[in-house]
Design a protein around this motif. Structure first.
Motif, PDB file in Angstrom:
ATOM      1  N   LEU A 112       0.843  -1.196   0.000  1.00  9.75           N
ATOM      2  CA  LEU A 112       0.000   0.000   0.000  1.00  9.75           C
ATOM      3  C   LEU A 112       0.877   1.244   0.000  1.00  9.75           C
ATOM      4  O   LEU A 112       1.635   1.484   0.944  1.00  9.75           O
ATOM      5  N   GLY A 113       0.767   2.022  -1.053  1.00  9.02           N
ATOM      6  CA  GLY A 113       1.595   3.222  -1.157  1.00  9.02           C
ATOM      7  C   GLY A 113       0.885   4.490  -0.739  1.00  9.02           C
ATOM      8  O   GLY A 113       1.466   5.369  -0.101  1.00  9.02           O
ATOM      9  N   ILE A 114      -0.409   4.586  -1.089  1.00  6.65           N
ATOM     10  CA  ILE A 114      -1.199   5.776  -0.777  1.00  6.65           C
ATOM     11  C   ILE A 114      -2.571   5.337  -0.277  1.00  6.65           C
ATOM     12  O   ILE A 114      -3.225   4.495  -0.897  1.00  6.65           O
ATOM     13  N   GLY A 115      -2.991   5.900   0.845  1.00  8.90           N
ATOM     14  CA  GLY A 115      -4.296   5.580   1.412  1.00  8.90           C
ATOM     15  C   GLY A 115      -5.153   6.820   1.534  1.00  8.90           C
ATOM     16  O   GLY A 115      -4.687   7.877   1.986  1.00  8.90           O
ATOM     17  N   GLY A 116      -6.402   6.707   1.110  1.00  4.81           N
ATOM     18  CA  GLY A 116      -7.336   7.819   1.194  1.00  4.81           C
ATOM     19  C   GLY A 116      -8.387   7.586   2.250  1.00  4.81           C
ATOM     20  O   GLY A 116      -8.576   6.466   2.744  1.00  4.81           O
ATOM     21  N   ALA A 117      -9.091   8.653   2.602  1.00  2.64           N
ATOM     22  CA  ALA A 117     -10.088   8.601   3.663  1.00  2.64           C
ATOM     23  C   ALA A 117     -11.485   8.339   3.124  1.00  2.64           C
ATOM     24  O   ALA A 117     -11.782   8.600   1.957  1.00  2.64           O
ATOM     25  N   GLU A 118     -12.328   7.821   3.998  1.00  6.39           N
ATOM     26  CA  GLU A 118     -13.765   7.782   3.741  1.00  6.39           C
ATOM     27  C   GLU A 118     -14.294   9.174   4.103  1.00  6.39           C
ATOM     28  O   GLU A 118     -14.674   9.435   5.240  1.00  6.39           O
ATOM     29  N   LEU A 119     -14.280  10.072   3.121  1.00  5.93           N
ATOM     30  CA  LEU A 119     -14.653  11.461   3.357  1.00  5.93           C
ATOM     31  C   LEU A 119     -16.160  11.597   3.526  1.00  5.93           C
ATOM     32  O   LEU A 119     -16.943  10.967   2.811  1.00  5.93           O
ATOM     33  N   ASP A 121     -19.429  14.568   4.349  1.00  3.79           N
ATOM     34  CA  ASP A 121     -19.878  15.940   4.543  1.00  3.79           C
ATOM     35  C   ASP A 121     -20.126  16.165   6.035  1.00  3.79           C
ATOM     36  O   ASP A 121     -20.284  15.207   6.803  1.00  3.79           O
ATOM     37  N   PRO A 122     -20.187  17.418   6.483  1.00  5.83           N
ATOM     38  CA  PRO A 122     -20.439  17.687   7.901  1.00  5.83           C
ATOM     39  C   PRO A 122     -21.725  17.049   8.431  1.00  5.83           C
ATOM     40  O   PRO A 122     -21.832  16.774   9.639  1.00  5.83           O
ATOM     41  N   ASP A 123     -22.707  16.796   7.556  1.00 11.50           N
ATOM     42  CA  ASP A 123     -23.934  16.146   8.007  1.00 11.50           C
ATOM     43  C   ASP A 123     -23.816  14.624   8.025  1.00 11.50           C
ATOM     44  O   ASP A 123     -24.781  13.915   8.337  1.00 11.50           O
ATOM     45  N   GLY A 124     -22.632  14.107   7.689  1.00  6.61           N
ATOM     46  CA  GLY A 124     -22.400  12.675   7.746  1.00  6.61           C
ATOM     47  C   GLY A 124     -22.634  11.927   6.456  1.00  6.61           C
ATOM     48  O   GLY A 124     -22.384  10.719   6.383  1.00  6.61           O
ATOM     49  N   SER A 125     -23.099  12.607   5.412  1.00  3.50           N
ATOM     50  CA  SER A 125     -23.344  11.932   4.141  1.00  3.50           C
ATOM     51  C   SER A 125     -22.022  11.748   3.394  1.00  3.50           C
ATOM     52  O   SER A 125     -21.098  12.554   3.535  1.00  3.50           O
ATOM     53  N   PRO A 126     -21.900  10.671   2.591  1.00  5.21           N
ATOM     54  CA  PRO A 126     -20.644  10.386   1.886  1.00  5.21           C
ATOM     55  C   PRO A 126     -20.280  11.502   0.913  1.00  5.21           C
ATOM     56  O   PRO A 126     -21.136  12.057   0.232  1.00  5.21           O
ATOM     57  N   GLN A 127     -19.005  11.811   0.860  1.00  5.86           N
ATOM     58  CA  GLN A 127     -18.486  12.836  -0.036  1.00  5.86           C
ATOM     59  C   GLN A 127     -17.563  12.175  -1.052  1.00  5.86           C
ATOM     60  O   GLN A 127     -16.963  11.140  -0.785  1.00  5.86           O
ATOM     61  N   TRP A 128     -17.445  12.785  -2.231  1.00  3.16           N
ATOM     62  CA  TRP A 128     -16.566  12.236  -3.261  1.00  3.16           C
ATOM     63  C   TRP A 128     -15.165  12.070  -2.689  1.00  3.16           C
ATOM     64  O   TRP A 128     -14.583  13.004  -2.146  1.00  3.16           O
ATOM     65  N   ARG A 129     -14.610  10.870  -2.815  1.00  2.00           N
ATOM     66  CA  ARG A 129     -13.365  10.562  -2.125  1.00  2.00           C
ATOM     67  C   ARG A 129     -12.297   9.909  -3.000  1.00  2.00           C
ATOM     68  O   ARG A 129     -11.130   9.876  -2.631  1.00  2.00           O
ATOM     69  N   ALA A 130     -12.702   9.335  -4.148  1.00  2.00           N
ATOM     70  CA  ALA A 130     -11.772   8.560  -4.963  1.00  2.00           C
ATOM     71  C   ALA A 130     -12.409   8.289  -6.316  1.00  2.00           C
ATOM     72  O   ALA A 130     -13.563   8.650  -6.550  1.00  2.00           O
ATOM     73  N   ASP A 171      -8.014   4.058  -8.496  1.00  2.83           N
ATOM     74  CA  ASP A 171      -6.934   4.687  -9.257  1.00  2.83           C
ATOM     75  C   ASP A 171      -6.328   5.866  -8.493  1.00  2.83           C
ATOM     76  O   ASP A 171      -5.116   6.091  -8.525  1.00  2.83           O
ATOM     77  N   TRP A 172      -7.196   6.635  -7.823  1.00  2.56           N
ATOM     78  CA  TRP A 172      -6.718   7.811  -7.103  1.00  2.56           C
ATOM     79  C   TRP A 172      -7.614   8.079  -5.898  1.00  2.56           C
ATOM     80  O   TRP A 172      -8.764   7.638  -5.858  1.00  2.56           O
ATOM     81  N   VAL A 173      -7.053   8.784  -4.909  1.00  2.00           N
ATOM     82  CA  VAL A 173      -7.809   9.201  -3.732  1.00  2.00           C
ATOM     83  C   VAL A 173      -7.688  10.707  -3.566  1.00  2.00           C
ATOM     84  O   VAL A 173      -6.740  11.333  -4.052  1.00  2.00           O
ATOM     85  N   SER A 174      -8.648  11.291  -2.883  1.00  2.00           N
ATOM     86  CA  SER A 174      -8.673  12.739  -2.692  1.00  2.00           C
ATOM     87  C   SER A 174      -7.523  13.207  -1.810  1.00  2.00           C
ATOM     88  O   SER A 174      -7.218  12.606  -0.773  1.00  2.00           O
ATOM     89  N   GLY A 175      -6.918  14.316  -2.216  1.00  2.00           N
ATOM     90  CA  GLY A 175      -5.851  14.921  -1.442  1.00  2.00           C
ATOM     91  C   GLY A 175      -6.322  15.644  -0.198  1.00  2.00           C
ATOM     92  O   GLY A 175      -5.496  16.157   0.559  1.00  2.00           O
ATOM     93  N   ASP A 201      -3.303  15.338  -6.287  1.00  2.09           N
ATOM     94  CA  ASP A 201      -3.594  14.014  -5.739  1.00  2.09           C
ATOM     95  C   ASP A 201      -3.614  12.965  -6.851  1.00  2.09           C
ATOM     96  O   ASP A 201      -3.000  11.901  -6.737  1.00  2.09           O
ATOM     97  N   LEU A 202      -4.311  13.261  -7.958  1.00  2.00           N
ATOM     98  CA  LEU A 202      -4.326  12.329  -9.087  1.00  2.00           C
ATOM     99  C   LEU A 202      -2.917  12.092  -9.609  1.00  2.00           C
ATOM    100  O   LEU A 202      -2.534  10.960  -9.922  1.00  2.00           O
ATOM    101  N   ASP A 203      -2.136  13.154  -9.695  1.00  2.40           N
ATOM    102  CA  ASP A 203      -0.798  13.081 -10.254  1.00  2.40           C
ATOM    103  C   ASP A 203       0.094  12.168  -9.422  1.00  2.40           C
ATOM    104  O   ASP A 203       0.798  11.292  -9.962  1.00  2.40           O
TER     105      ASP A 203
END
Length: 309
Positions: A112-119, A121-130, A171-175, A201-203
């Motif tokens: 594992l080289g890069i790990g992203g979060a389960e992002l 929103d402040p209301d708890g709904s899923p946000q675009w993450r990867a 392929d990519w995760v949010s920075g 982040d993509l780069d």
């Protein structure tokens, strides 16, 4: 997990309250970072002083002038000593136990080289993450706004996993909350400073994957993200993002990793979508309750289209 040390880098510019909240949230993450580096990118709201007062354990690096997100992160990483480097936007909050999940994933999988979060929103709904690499169809959907509309349709989850719910290999995760193994940063990094604001982040993920490392969203690594807290104040922004910067950066990313012909297709897709969005907004203006705000948003998309010429 005792074999791996965690460093945290938080770049900030005029987000004092959010930065302090981000730092406070680290205490409940379940893992104590070996160092926390806050890079103050020429803030005018007293961020550096506030961090030194409330978080004396953190190291504050002041750039002295506005150097931008990528350079600020690169400066911060140079001051770290950990085996895993977590880059956090200042408008994020680590959820309880999230850092334990993060470090556990890196300890369990040495590929594992890069790990992203389960992002979230402040209301708890899923946000675009990867996601997967941008295609012309995806670029058209992004610039036109049709992608956001489709993701809100009932039953959307039945036809595929969107970037707001995806976990595991990607392929990519949010920075916004990106953890990088030090070896990856030293061989595939640092952040490319020639991007305006997006696509670093993509780069980095593309370079890491090309070198044989895996990239994944880590289950349990939960992070709240007050999306767009910084960029929304910039001239040319439209809501929580900046069309001119985003679209230009997507074209640059495409050319860098796929070549000039792919970049030309990206430009065509983005232009078509932008024109469609502006046409829709000209109709929607009639029904807007705040036409000044609506016009500012439209101006941002117009600037984005101009940036593609």
């Amino acid at each position: 997990m005792d074999d791996l040390l965690l460093s945290v880098v938080i770049p900030t510019r005029d987000t004092r309250v959010l930065t302090l909240g981000c730092l406070e949230s680290l205490r409940g993450g379940g893992e104590t970072p070996v160092d926390v580096i806050v890079v103050d990118d020429a803030s005018s709201d007293g961020t550096a002083e506030a961090v030194r007062t409330s978080n004396p354990e953190a190291t504050v690096v002041e750039t002295g002038r506005n150097v931008g997100f990528s350079r600020a992160v690169n400066l911060g990483v140079k001051r770290t000593v950990g085996d895993v480097i977590l880059v956090l936007n200042s408008d994020t909050e680590i959820l309880e136990g999230a850092l334990s999940a993060l470090m556990g994933a890196f300890a369990d999988d040495w590929a594992l080289g890069i790990g992203g979060a389960e992002l979230l929103d402040p209301d708890g709904s899923p946000q675009w993450r990867a996601g997967r690499w941008p295609t012309p169809f995806w670029l058209l959907a992004q610039s036109s706004g049709l992608g956001s509309i489709a993701n809100r349709l009932p039953g959307r989850h039945r036809v595929g996993s969107s970037g707001a719910t995806r976990s595991g290999a990607v392929d990519w995760v949010s920075g916004a909350a990106m953890a990088v193994r030090r070896e990856v940063w030293e061989t595939s990094g640092p952040f490319d400073v020639d991007y305006h604001f997006y696509c670093q982040d993509l780069d980095l993920c593309a370079s890491a994957r090309n070198a044989g490392w895996s990239v994944a969203v880590i289950p349990g690594f939960g992070v709240l993200h007050h999306h767009g807290a910084t960029i929304s104040e910039a001239e040319g922004a439209s809501g929580t993002f900046h069309p001119a910067h985003l679209w230009a950066d997507l074209v640059r990313f495409t050319e860098k990793h796929q070549g000039p012909e792919a970049a030309r297709r990206a430009v065509a897709a983005l232009k078509a979508g932008a024109k469609l969005r502006l046409a829709g907004r000209s109709v929607g203006r009639v029904f807007s309750r705040d036409r000044d705000a609506w016009d500012r948003g439209s101006d941002g998309f117009r600037r984005g289209l101009d940036a593609l010429e």
